[in-house]
Design a protein around this motif. Structure first.
Motif, PDB file in Angstrom:
ATOM      1  N   MET A 295      27.119  49.753  49.211  1.00 21.87           N
ATOM      2  CA  MET A 295      27.953  50.754  48.355  1.00 21.87           C
ATOM      3  C   MET A 295      28.992  50.398  48.664  1.00 21.87           C
TER       4      MET A 295
ATOM      5  N   ARG B  46      33.151  50.828  49.213  1.00 25.51           N
ATOM      6  CA  ARG B  46      33.640  51.776  50.312  1.00 25.51           C
ATOM      7  C   ARG B  46      34.034  52.479  49.632  1.00 25.51           C
TER       8      ARG B  46
ATOM      9  N   THR C 259      32.317  55.462  49.150  1.00 32.72           N
ATOM     10  CA  THR C 259      32.345  56.030  50.337  1.00 32.72           C
ATOM     11  C   THR C 259      33.347  57.026  50.741  1.00 32.72           C
ATOM     12  N   GLU C 260      34.118  56.338  50.826  1.00 30.71           N
ATOM     13  CA  GLU C 260      34.968  57.688  50.671  1.00 30.71           C
ATOM     14  C   GLU C 260      35.742  58.994  50.489  1.00 30.71           C
TER      15      GLU C 260
ATOM     16  N   TYR D 290      33.183  60.296  48.690  1.00 29.96           N
ATOM     17  CA  TYR D 290      32.403  61.165  48.646  1.00 29.96           C
ATOM     18  C   TYR D 290      32.891  62.203  49.660  1.00 29.96           C
ATOM     19  N   VAL D 291      32.243  61.267  50.988  1.00 34.23           N
ATOM     20  CA  VAL D 291      32.849  62.018  52.093  1.00 34.23           C
ATOM     21  C   VAL D 291      33.902  62.769  52.489  1.00 34.23           C
TER      22      VAL D 291
ATOM     23  N   PHE E  82      33.021  66.054  50.552  1.00 41.62           N
ATOM     24  CA  PHE E  82      32.442  66.860  51.545  1.00 41.62           C
ATOM     25  C   PHE E  82      33.034  67.920  52.119  1.00 41.62           C
ATOM     26  N   VAL E  83      34.021  66.989  52.798  1.00 43.91           N
ATOM     27  CA  VAL E  83      34.968  67.443  53.374  1.00 43.91           C
ATOM     28  C   VAL E  83      35.357  68.986  52.695  1.00 43.91           C
TER      29      VAL E  83
ATOM     30  N   ILE F   7      34.501  70.358  50.290  1.00 40.35           N
ATOM     31  CA  ILE F   7      33.614  71.727  49.786  1.00 40.35           C
ATOM     32  C   ILE F   7      33.438  72.077  50.769  1.00 40.35           C
ATOM     33  N   GLY F   8      33.068  71.689  52.010  1.00 37.89           N
ATOM     34  CA  GLY F   8      32.707  72.198  53.360  1.00 37.89           C
ATOM     35  C   GLY F   8      34.074  73.580  53.505  1.00 37.89           C
ATOM     36  N   VAL F   9      35.022  72.296  53.666  1.00 37.75           N
ATOM     37  CA  VAL F   9      36.176  73.717  54.671  1.00 37.75           C
ATOM     38  C   VAL F   9      36.861  74.379  53.094  1.00 37.75           C
TER      39      VAL F   9
ATOM     40  N   CYS G  69      33.879  76.519  51.436  1.00 36.85           N
ATOM     41  CA  CYS G  69      32.958  77.591  51.748  1.00 36.85           C
ATOM     42  C   CYS G  69      33.573  78.122  53.425  1.00 36.85           C
ATOM     43  N   THR G  70      33.995  76.955  54.596  1.00 40.95           N
ATOM     44  CA  THR G  70      34.426  77.946  55.448  1.00 40.95           C
ATOM     45  C   THR G  70      35.351  78.553  55.096  1.00 40.95           C
TER      46      THR G  70
ATOM     47  N   TYR H 153      35.900  80.395  52.966  1.00 38.77           N
ATOM     48  CA  TYR H 153      35.615  81.610  51.975  1.00 38.77           C
ATOM     49  C   TYR H 153      35.028  82.495  52.449  1.00 38.77           C
ATOM     50  N   LEU H 154      33.969  81.831  53.809  1.00 30.93           N
ATOM     51  CA  LEU H 154      33.145  82.171  54.657  1.00 30.93           C
ATOM     52  C   LEU H 154      34.861  83.864  55.613  1.00 30.93           C
TER      53      LEU H 154
ATOM     54  N   ILE I   4      33.580  57.212  59.377  1.00 31.14           N
ATOM     55  CA  ILE I   4      33.000  57.788  57.563  1.00 31.14           C
ATOM     56  C   ILE I   4      31.997  57.552  56.985  1.00 31.14           C
TER      57      ILE I   4
ATOM     58  N   TRP J 231      29.597  60.321  55.582  1.00 33.74           N
ATOM     59  CA  TRP J 231      28.634  59.847  54.261  1.00 33.74           C
ATOM     60  C   TRP J 231      27.120  60.714  54.897  1.00 33.74           C
TER      61      TRP J 231
ATOM     62  N   THR K 271      27.315  64.228  53.756  1.00 31.59           N
ATOM     63  CA  THR K 271      27.701  63.741  52.323  1.00 31.59           C
ATOM     64  C   THR K 271      25.745  64.361  51.386  1.00 31.59           C
TER      65      THR K 271
ATOM     66  N   MET L 248      24.054  67.498  51.533  1.00 31.28           N
ATOM     67  CA  MET L 248      24.496  68.609  50.717  1.00 31.28           C
ATOM     68  C   MET L 248      23.439  69.011  49.855  1.00 31.28           C
TER      69      MET L 248
ATOM     70  N   LEU M 277      30.525  72.263  58.607  1.00 28.00           N
ATOM     71  CA  LEU M 277      30.713  72.752  57.695  1.00 28.00           C
ATOM     72  C   LEU M 277      29.013  72.698  56.533  1.00 28.00           C
TER      73      LEU M 277
ATOM     74  N   ALA N 120      28.410  76.646  56.535  1.00 21.18           N
ATOM     75  CA  ALA N 120      29.171  76.779  56.188  1.00 21.18           C
ATOM     76  C   ALA N 120      28.244  76.641  54.387  1.00 21.18           C
TER      77      ALA N 120
ATOM     78  N   ILE O 110      26.964  79.944  52.363  1.00 20.51           N
ATOM     79  CA  ILE O 110      27.104  80.158  50.977  1.00 20.51           C
ATOM     80  C   ILE O 110      26.171  80.349  49.938  1.00 20.51           C
TER      81      ILE O 110
ATOM     82  N   ILE P 243      31.153  84.556  62.260  1.00 23.15           N
ATOM     83  CA  ILE P 243      31.339  83.674  61.740  1.00 23.15           C
ATOM     84  C   ILE P 243      32.040  82.660  62.526  1.00 23.15           C
TER      85      ILE P 243
ATOM     86  N   PHE Q 241      29.737  79.243  63.759  1.00 21.63           N
ATOM     87  CA  PHE Q 241      30.658  77.709  63.765  1.00 21.63           C
ATOM     88  C   PHE Q 241      30.412  77.158  65.082  1.00 21.63           C
TER      89      PHE Q 241
END
Lengths: 149, 246, 261
Positions: free
Chosen positions: A1, A3, A6-7, A9-10, A13-14, A16-18, A20-21, A23-24, C45, C49, C53, C56, C157, C160, C164, C198, C202
């Motif tokens: 993978m 480097r 990886t960074e 996608y991480v 991910f963060v 998208i997660g934030v 969602c949070t 939105y909630l 990191i 991942w 990641t 998900m 995360l 969350a 959703i 909420i 968490f």
């Protein structure tokens, strides 16, 4: 993978997660980042059994604000309910706020009956006319005791 | 000869009810290659692990330059142990890291070298051991001999004063075995470290080691040069060398 | 005879206390090392991942179907009381308070927790952990600390995300398939959920992150203490890690709920 991959996608991910949070919290939790959209008023009730923070405040069935806090007033021993009312709604001082239930096991909400006075409620003032929760138990009890007598 | 660098005095160690070392006395001198031979399962690896601090003795003393290891201050102990390197029997390379990260790990985690210096050292080391061009591969992609050399590179990259080899040639063919031996000898001459080799390779090991110790049933049966070993009349020794049961 | 029974009992108790002590020391060493420089950024990191990641998709999928089934079950239960309009709030409360954090934690345990235990267990039996020690690298700091930070980032995360997709699933089954007005659904969802619900969810997710990671890494790290060695030991520690993680997710869930309500 790789480097960088990886960074990436991480990071994705963060993000998208934030999202969602956020939105909630913002949509569902009704956290207002712009508090100025509302102004506070409060009222005293003999009973608000079942009323929760975040409950709707309605006028003529339309939402005009939310219950921002429910607490007990230690001097009068009454329930003190604080409301956040939309800035663009002006309330007169003789409105009646009553605790109502939607559906038979539904949630409690506050219904506001408009008044006729020309004097308007200012931010932070109290609503004088309040109606408490309908207590089915006490109604039933009254009914039974009346029959006994 | 000068004073011993590391000295075992009456070291005893048992695991549960199984007594492995029953009073080991052994001296290691600076700058020599010493081979510890003996049957499998007699505690040779356990002996090595005492030096690096993976195992602590039940009784007896381990002297470093005459001072018991246990009495050294935390800092002195750490400084001593930083001059050690250990090469594991099964290499113990990190599967999830590529070869470059494997070799550079002890430098990255423990030294304040700038990145480019670490890189330079690692690549020099790899070049000397004939490992050029595989820095992005993973241990699982290498042959057994390559892995051994990577493990050796990782052990040597910190410029250690003492290198402990736990069966460095286990599972290698005779040609590679010889190569590993020559490699150890070459680097030992080059860098002047002290090499302690636990091995079964008899008689090949006699070609490169200055001194030999025989560990059997938890005690050192013999300690001395190879001339002394060959001249010795001890039955145990002779039968062990010839591979007979004793 | 009696003495023997008491002796065996005592030995068991001592063993339990020993392992509790070990896991506490393991946990405290790991968390204390978060604050020891240098910060292990690259490793965090990598583990984020792996834990975050890569989970998900499975979290979104399970979240969606959990929401669907909640919508379906809730609809027919509420129908009996004529309150099917409250479906949105039923789905939202169940998801955000309970199922979101718990299911997410269990899914991550199954996906990443087992892998943690197995990976560290293999490192233990192939002497890689000893190799770290001979290089003066703290194995706990090297293996456990980045993982626990990555988990503390990932669990909330992913929770969350689960919530959703769960709400979406409830919407699909309740509104699109069973015909509850979509505005009613959304409105009951919005009005019933409070900020405390909420944040409570968490809190749970963060505690589960700590519980799961500690148990899984601990089990792998002490693989050599089992009676079984080698591959058997690793399989045993992986099984233990998953089972114990799940048990402690439920226990800690009850305890947190008790203090939150």
């Amino acid at each position: 993978m790789n480097r960088r991959k990886t960074e990436f996608y991480v990071g994705l991910f963060v993000i998208i997660g934030v999202l969602c949070t956020l939105y909630l919290f913002v949509t569902l939790g009704s956290v207002n980042f712009s508090r100025d959209k509302y102004y506070p008023v409060h009222g005293f009730f003999t009973s608000v059994s079942g009323l929760k923070t975040g409950a709707r405040v309605e006028m003529a069935g339309v939402k005009i604000g939310i219950v921002s806090n429910v607490s007990i007033d230690k001097k009068q021993l009454l329930a003190k309910v604080e409301f956040s009312i939309n800035k663009d709604i002006e309330l007169s001082e003789d409105i009646i706020a009553s605790v109502k239930t939607s559906g038979i096991i539904g949630q409690k909400y506050i219904d506001i009956l408009p008044g006729g006075s020309d004097i308007m409620l200012e931010s932070g003032e109290a609503i004088y006319n309040t109606e408490s929760s309908l207590d089915i138990e006490s109604i039933v009890r009254k009914f039974i005791f009346n029959n006994d007598q | 000869m000068t004073n011993p660098f590391i000295q075992f005095t009456d070291i005893k160690k048992s695991f549960g009810t199984n007594s492995v070392l029953k009073g080991v006395n052994l001296s290691l001198y600076r700058g020599e290659i010493i081979a510890i031979i003996g049957k499998s399962g007699t505690g040779k690896s356990v002996l090595l692990k005492h030096i690096i601090g993976l195992i602590e003795q039940d009784s007896g003393k381990l002297l470093i330059n005459g001072t018991p290891l246990k009495q050294l201050s935390f800092k002195d102990k750490r400084n001593f142990q930083k001059t050690l390197s250990y090469m594991f029997q099964d290499n113990a390379l990190f599967d999830f890291m590529n070869i470059y990260d494997n070799i550079s790990l002890p430098l990255v985690e423990n030294s304040n070298f700038p990145k480019d210096q670490i890189e330079k050292r690692v690549f020099t080391q790899m070049k000397q051991l004939g490992l050029t061009g595989i820095e992005n591969k993973f241990p699982a992609q290498l042959s057994g001999g390559m892995k051994k050399r990577v493990a050796l590179a990782r052990a040597l990259v910190t410029d250690p004063q003492i290198v402990l080899f736990d069966e460095p040639t286990a599972g290698l063919d005779p040609v590679r075995k010889k190569n590993v031996h020559l490699m150890i000898q070459e680097y030992q001459e080059k860098f002047g470290f002290t090499a302690v080799i636990v091995t079964h390779d008899i008689p090949e090991i006699f070609n490169i080691s200055q001194r030999i110790a025989l560990l059997d049933e938890g005690i050192i049966r013999f300690e001395g040069s190879k001339e002394e070993l060959f001249n010795s009349q001890s039955k145990i020794l002779n039968s062990f060398i010839k591979g007979e049961n004793f | 005879m009696l003495v023997e029974i008491i002796e065996n009992f005592g030995a068991k108790i001592i063993k339990i206390i020993e392992s509790v002590g070990r896991i506490m020391i393991f946990f405290l060493t790991g968390t204390a090392n978060i604050f020891v420089l240098p910060f292990q950024f690259a490793k965090i990191i990598d583990h984020t991942w792996f834990i975050g990641t890569k989970s998900m998709f499975v979290i979104a999928l399970t979240g969606f179907f959990t929401g669907m089934v909640l919508g379906l079950q809730g609809y027919y239960s509420l129908l009996k009381y004529g309150s099917e309009a409250a479906l949105g709030s039923a789905v939202a409360m169940t998801l955000i308070r309970e199922l979101g954090p718990v299911f997410t934690a269990i899914m991550i345990t199954a996906r990443a927790g087992s892998a943690m235990a197995a990976e560290i267990g293999v490192m233990r039996i192939s002497e890689q952990i000893d190799a770290l020690k001979t290089m003066h690298i703290s194995p706990v700091r090297f293996l456990f600390t980045p993982r626990i930070i990555a988990s503390i980032i990932s669990f909330p995360l992913l929770t969350a995300l689960f919530n959703i997709f769960g709400l979406l699933g409830g919407f699909v089954s309740g509104s699109l398939m069973l015909g509850i007005n979509k505005y009613v659904y959304m409105d009951t969802v919005i009005s019933s959920v409070s900020v405390n619900d909420i944040t409570g969810g968490f809190y749970k997710a963060s505690v589960f992150a700590v519980v799961v990671t500690t148990i899984c890494c601990y089990q792998g790290f002490y693989t050599h203490l089992f009676k079984e060695f080698g591959a058997r030991g690793v399989s045993l520690s992986t099984t233990n890690a998953v089972v114990q993680s799940c048990i402690f997710i439920f226990i800690s869930d009850y305890i947190i709920t008790f203090f939150l309500v």
